[in-house]
Motif scaffolding. Structure first.
Motif, short mmCIF file in Angstrom:
data_model
loop_
_atom_site.label_atom_id
_atom_site.label_comp_id
_atom_site.label_asym_id
_atom_site.label_seq_id
_atom_site.Cartn_x
_atom_site.Cartn_y
_atom_site.Cartn_z
N PRO A 74 -59.87 0.20 -170.53
CA PRO A 74 -61.06 -0.82 -170.23
C PRO A 74 -62.44 0.00 -169.54
O PRO A 74 -62.21 0.79 -168.46
N VAL A 75 -63.23 -0.36 -170.06
CA VAL A 75 -64.67 -0.04 -169.48
C VAL A 75 -65.04 -1.14 -168.80
O VAL A 75 -65.25 -2.31 -169.57
N ARG A 76 -65.36 -1.13 -167.50
CA ARG A 76 -65.73 -2.36 -166.74
C ARG A 76 -67.34 -2.46 -166.70
O ARG A 76 -67.99 -1.45 -166.06
N PHE A 77 -67.71 -3.68 -167.00
CA PHE A 77 -69.28 -3.59 -166.67
C PHE A 77 -69.54 -4.46 -165.38
O PHE A 77 -68.82 -5.25 -164.95
N LYS A 78 -70.90 -4.44 -165.03
CA LYS A 78 -71.10 -5.15 -163.67
C LYS A 78 -71.17 -6.55 -164.06
O LYS A 78 -71.43 -7.15 -162.97
N ASP A 79 -71.45 -7.16 -164.97
CA ASP A 79 -71.68 -8.33 -165.20
C ASP A 79 -70.14 -9.15 -165.68
O ASP A 79 -70.29 -10.32 -165.78
N THR A 135 -62.97 6.75 -169.05
CA THR A 135 -63.45 5.61 -168.41
C THR A 135 -63.66 5.70 -166.87
O THR A 135 -62.92 6.59 -166.19
N LEU A 136 -64.86 5.23 -166.04
CA LEU A 136 -64.88 5.28 -164.76
C LEU A 136 -64.30 4.14 -164.01
O LEU A 136 -64.04 3.05 -164.54
N PRO A 137 -63.69 4.49 -162.87
CA PRO A 137 -63.00 3.66 -162.07
C PRO A 137 -64.03 2.36 -161.40
O PRO A 137 -63.63 1.89 -160.53
N VAL A 138 -65.21 2.61 -161.68
CA VAL A 138 -66.37 1.73 -161.28
C VAL A 138 -67.06 1.00 -162.11
O VAL A 138 -67.23 1.52 -163.38
N PRO A 139 -67.57 -0.29 -161.99
CA PRO A 139 -68.31 -0.92 -163.14
C PRO A 139 -69.74 -0.09 -163.51
O PRO A 139 -70.15 0.17 -162.64
N ILE A 140 -69.93 -0.17 -164.69
CA ILE A 140 -71.27 0.61 -164.99
C ILE A 140 -72.21 -0.71 -165.73
O ILE A 140 -71.82 -1.68 -165.86
N GLY A 172 -62.10 11.44 -159.98
CA GLY A 172 -62.65 11.98 -158.53
C GLY A 172 -63.82 12.87 -158.71
O GLY A 172 -64.75 12.49 -157.82
N GLY A 173 -63.82 13.85 -159.59
CA GLY A 173 -64.74 14.54 -159.74
C GLY A 173 -66.35 14.07 -160.10
O GLY A 173 -67.10 14.53 -159.59
N VAL A 174 -65.98 13.11 -160.78
CA VAL A 174 -67.29 12.42 -161.36
C VAL A 174 -67.80 11.60 -160.52
O VAL A 174 -69.09 11.39 -160.20
N LEU A 175 -67.05 10.88 -159.81
CA LEU A 175 -67.20 9.89 -158.69
C LEU A 175 -67.89 10.63 -157.34
O LEU A 175 -69.04 10.14 -156.88
N GLN A 176 -67.47 11.78 -157.37
CA GLN A 176 -67.96 12.65 -156.21
C GLN A 176 -69.56 13.07 -156.57
O GLN A 176 -70.41 12.95 -155.59
N ALA A 177 -69.30 13.41 -157.82
CA ALA A 177 -70.91 13.70 -158.24
C ALA A 177 -71.76 12.45 -158.20
O ALA A 177 -73.01 12.75 -157.90
N LEU A 178 -71.45 11.47 -158.70
CA LEU A 178 -72.51 10.23 -158.78
C LEU A 178 -72.64 9.92 -157.18
O LEU A 178 -73.93 9.44 -157.04
N GLY A 179 -71.87 10.29 -156.32
CA GLY A 179 -72.14 9.79 -154.86
C GLY A 179 -73.04 10.85 -154.38
O GLY A 179 -73.67 10.35 -153.22
N ARG A 180 -73.62 11.90 -155.11
CA ARG A 180 -74.55 13.01 -154.33
C ARG A 180 -75.91 11.94 -154.24
O ARG A 180 -76.88 12.34 -153.49
#
Length: 765
Positions: free
Chosen positions: A544-549, A605-610, A575-583
């Motif tokens: 599942p891809v989670r959306f912010k809505d 898929t990302l573990p955070v909503p998009i 983890g690598g993608v989340l670390q990148a987004l966190g910059r």
């Protein structure tokens, strides 16, 4: 009491950043109080069991990147030091471990800015192989001697630096020794994660009272390099066992040597009969049926090591001869680990070994068989004996517990980032092999194909960035694709953890993800867990891809049936993608400085909503973008085909692109213009939502795709001379206005009417 928050008690939703920081501060304060209480409580005497005595606390905190985790842990370290000093407690120092030396320098500087005036001192400790962070010069100027000593397991300091009587010729001016001495007295020592696997006593015995580990480390302590883990079957027993026997001081222990040789010979014979692959318990039982255990064999191995007369002033030739003479000692530690791993396997519950693998390797055209002994480094007891706090934004605690089995999650906080917009772009393969360039001379066709893919990616990045301050994070070998793009910096996965340098970018683009191969996952998982991790074939999985809505949508990804394999993949890739987004430090953004993030990722898929999931065909630059970039956009597709024959081969092609893309009709449908006529209809379209032709929820493109016209375009109307001609319209960029009439006439014919529409009326040409 030290209280861990149970999963059911944790808030299920993300919280604002100010709330998260208060929660984080409270959690760190609780931990520091417990650490101080631990040091204030005398340990029970040896042999006495005190049920009320609490051992050193190992706690974990997981907080979204940018939430202030590192800052709060630095403040906690300073509070601990100051309070322990006030109490005149000898265990007042803090070891603060980070991923890289560069991050250690940054963290040290930040702590000193806040607490330097309070008497806190810091130091950065680097290995001899490192380079000075300020000058770039090597810390050690006799590194060859160091490597020689390391190759035979000799004490580097005594044999290369200072043995009490003789010192290295560089010793007095050595940059490594200078920072080593400073680290012996600093209140807070910043160092790389690798230091947790060696004794803290090298910086002063019984002075450290607290260990803090910032960012993830669980996969760093794995022993998996083939050069460090292979033992040739033909050398498990050979004549070196008699040439370099078991000793006690200088005495040759013949019986112990005989027993070690007997068990070595029997193990060797058994392994020779086994096929390649993981060892089986039943096949090993008979191999150990001698009057000595594998555990005892490990102890005997260490007794084969001898003191070598290496000194700091040993000459190059003499050192080379000594290393060659005692090269067998390179294998002693490896053999001892082999025996320990065999003992662990036979006393465990697995029928198939996780860390013992037989394999055949072709060397110079000749097949050689090896026993590969995987494993993990043990965190040194001087570290685990102390209160320990581990903070990581992407922590997989089940993996960390293989290193720190008593680690407890103290606090887990998700932080809201209302001014970050995340769009995941699928449909474009950006894997390591796909973007790698082969040798052009040997494979010209493959080179051209790969270069075309890289050019397409570069064009997409330029289009997404639109000249804004942008950071692109990709695989290291892809960084050069983005060279010389104005206002854009490039970095790579694995070299950006913890960095605050890019907290002001307007656009952040991540491309792909770090992902180990199936064989690397098996090796890493087996080495870490001690269990046989076998991933099998990758399979298609709906995730599942989670959306912010609050909605979800399934995306087809590749995964494994093995849970540990998926856990390791997630720790590395997600983890690598989340670390990148966190910059971009999105949680700290406001309405005045929002950030737009694009994740070009096709199979994860990302573990955070998009906010949006779009297909690359709906966002990469197309004919409409090219037309807009040239500054003249006609309302009718037929006019576009005649104005831009290089973009549209005919009217039908232009009509198809207009309808599929949807932007041009929407732009001309808008009718809100500012009084002075300098706001384009594109501005009215910025909130116009739509669904792409592929069905993806696509409201991302309308947020950035009109920057070429933003606040600069004008509307014109014109009519070509001739019977039956109708009035048409076009949008013009400011730069194109002076030549627009001539350009359109050249393509469509002489005008009967041409007017610029402004807020003051119509100005005709």
């Amino acid at each position: 009491m030290f209280v861990a928050i149970d999963q059911s008690e944790r808030p299920s939703e993300a919280v604002p950043v100010d709330v998260a920081r208060e929660q984080m501060r409270a959690a760190v304060d609780v931990f520091i109080e417990q650490a101080l209480r631990f040091h204030a409580t005398p340990a029970p005497p040896a042999g006495v069991i005190d049920l009320n005595y609490e051992p050193a606390l190992h706690a974990a905190i997981k907080l979204t990147t940018g939430g202030g985790k590192s800052e709060q842990m630095r403040q906690g370290a300073a509070k601990f030091v100051l309070e322990q000093k006030r109490r005149r407690h000898q265990l007042y120092r803090v070891m603060f471990l980070v991923p890289t030396h560069r991050l250690a320098e940054e963290a040290s500087g930040k702590l000193m800015v806040v607490f330097g005036a309070h008497g806190i001192s810091t130091a950065i400790y680097q290995s001899r192989e490192a380079k000075d962070l300020k000058t770039g010069e090597p810390l050690c100027r006799n590194i060859e001697a160091v490597k020689a000593a390391q190759s035979i397991g000799a004490d580097v300091h005594k044999t290369c630096c200072d043995n009490g009587k003789i010192t290295c010729r560089f010793f007095r001016s050595c940059a490594f020794q200078a920072q080593r001495e400073k680290a012996k007295f600093a209140d807070v020592v910043f160092a790389a994660h690798e230091l947790m696997f060696v004794t803290l006593n090298r910086f002063g015995k019984d002075t450290f009272g607290l260990v803090i580990i910032d960012e993830g480390f669980s996969l760093k302590g794995i022993l998996q390099d083939a050069r460090q883990t292979r033992i040739k079957l033909g050398e498990i027993w050979d004549e070196s066992l008699t040439r370099y026997p078991v000793r006690k001081k200088e005495e040759n222990l013949k019986e112990d040597t005989r027993q070690l040789g007997e068990i070595s010979k029997k193990l060797q014979a058994s392994l020779m009969q086994m096929p390649d692959g993981r060892l089986m318990r039943e096949a090993l039982i008979d191999a150990g049926d001698v009057n000595i255990s594998y555990a005892a064999a490990a102890k005997l191995e260490f007794k084969r090591m001898v003191k070598i007369e290496l000194r700091p002033d040993t000459g190059v030739e003499e050192r080379r001869d000594l290393v060659e003479q005692y090269k067998y000692m390179r294998q002693v530690r490896r053999r001892a680990r082999m025996w320990k791993t065999l003992e662990e396997f036979l006393n465990g519950h697995e029928d198939i070994a996780g860390r013992l693998i037989l394999e055949t390797v072709i060397e110079n055209g000749v097949a050689a068989r090896y026993l590969r002994v995987l494993g993990k480094k043990e965190i040194h007891k001087t570290v685990t004996a102390l209160p320990l706090l581990h903070g990581d934004a992407t922590m997989e605690i089940e993996l960390v517990r293989h290193h720190l089995p008593y680690l407890t999650m103290l606090q887990e906080i998700d932080v809201l980032a209302p001014h970050e917009r995340i769009t995941q772009i699928v449909g474009l393969a950006v894997g390591k092999k796909i973007l790698a360039l082969p040798d052009e001379a040997k494979h010209p066709a493959a080179y051209a194909k790969q270069q075309a893919r890289r050019n397409r990616l570069r064009a997409l990045v330029i289009h997404l960035a639109r000249g804004r301050r942008t950071l692109v994070i990709s695989q290291k070998h892809v960084e050069d694709v983005f060279d010389e793009i104005p206002n854009l910096d490039a970095a790579h996965f694995g070299a950006i953890e913890g960095l605050d340098t890019y907290g002001n970018v307007e656009v952040l683009i991540t491309i792909g993800r770090p992902m180990p191969s199936p064989s690397a996952i098996e090796i890493s998982g087996s080495a870490l867990t001690g269990k046989p991790v076998m991933v099998g074939k990758r399979e298609k999985q709906q995730r599942p891809v989670r959306f912010k809505d609050g909605t979800e949508r399934l995306l087809q990804c590749n995964g494994y049936e093995n849970d540990t394999a998926n856990l390791i993949c997630g720790a590395i890739a997600e983890g690598g993608v989340l670390q990148a987004l966190g910059r971009s430090r999105a949680v700290n953004r406001t309405a005045e400085n929002p950030v737009e993030a694009f994740v070009i990722l096709d199979d994860l898929t990302l573990p955070v909503p998009i906010d949006a999931l779009v297909h690359v065909a709906d966002v990469e630059p197309n004919e409409i973008d090219a037309m807009m970039a040239r500054g003249l956009v006609p309302e009718w597709p037929a006019d576009a085909a005649r104005l831009y024959p290089d973009l549209f081969k005919d009217r039908k092609a232009a009509d198809y692109r207009y309808r599929r893309d949807g932007r041009v009709p929407a732009m001309f449908a808008a009718t809100s213009y500012s009084a002075n006529g300098h706001t384009s209809s594109a501005g009215a379209y910025s909130d116009f939502g739509r669904t792409s032709a592929r069905g993806e929820p696509n409201d991302a493109k309308n947020r950035y795709s009109y920057s070429a016209f933003w606040l600069t375009s004008m509307l014109c109307r014109f009519k070509v001379s001739g019977r039956g001609q109708r009035e048409r319209r076009a949008l013009l960029s400011a730069e194109i206005v002076p030549n627009a009439k001539a350009q359109i006439e050249a393509a469509l014919g002489e005008f009967a009417l041409f007017e610029l529409i402004t807020g003051d009326g119509r100005s005709s040409y």
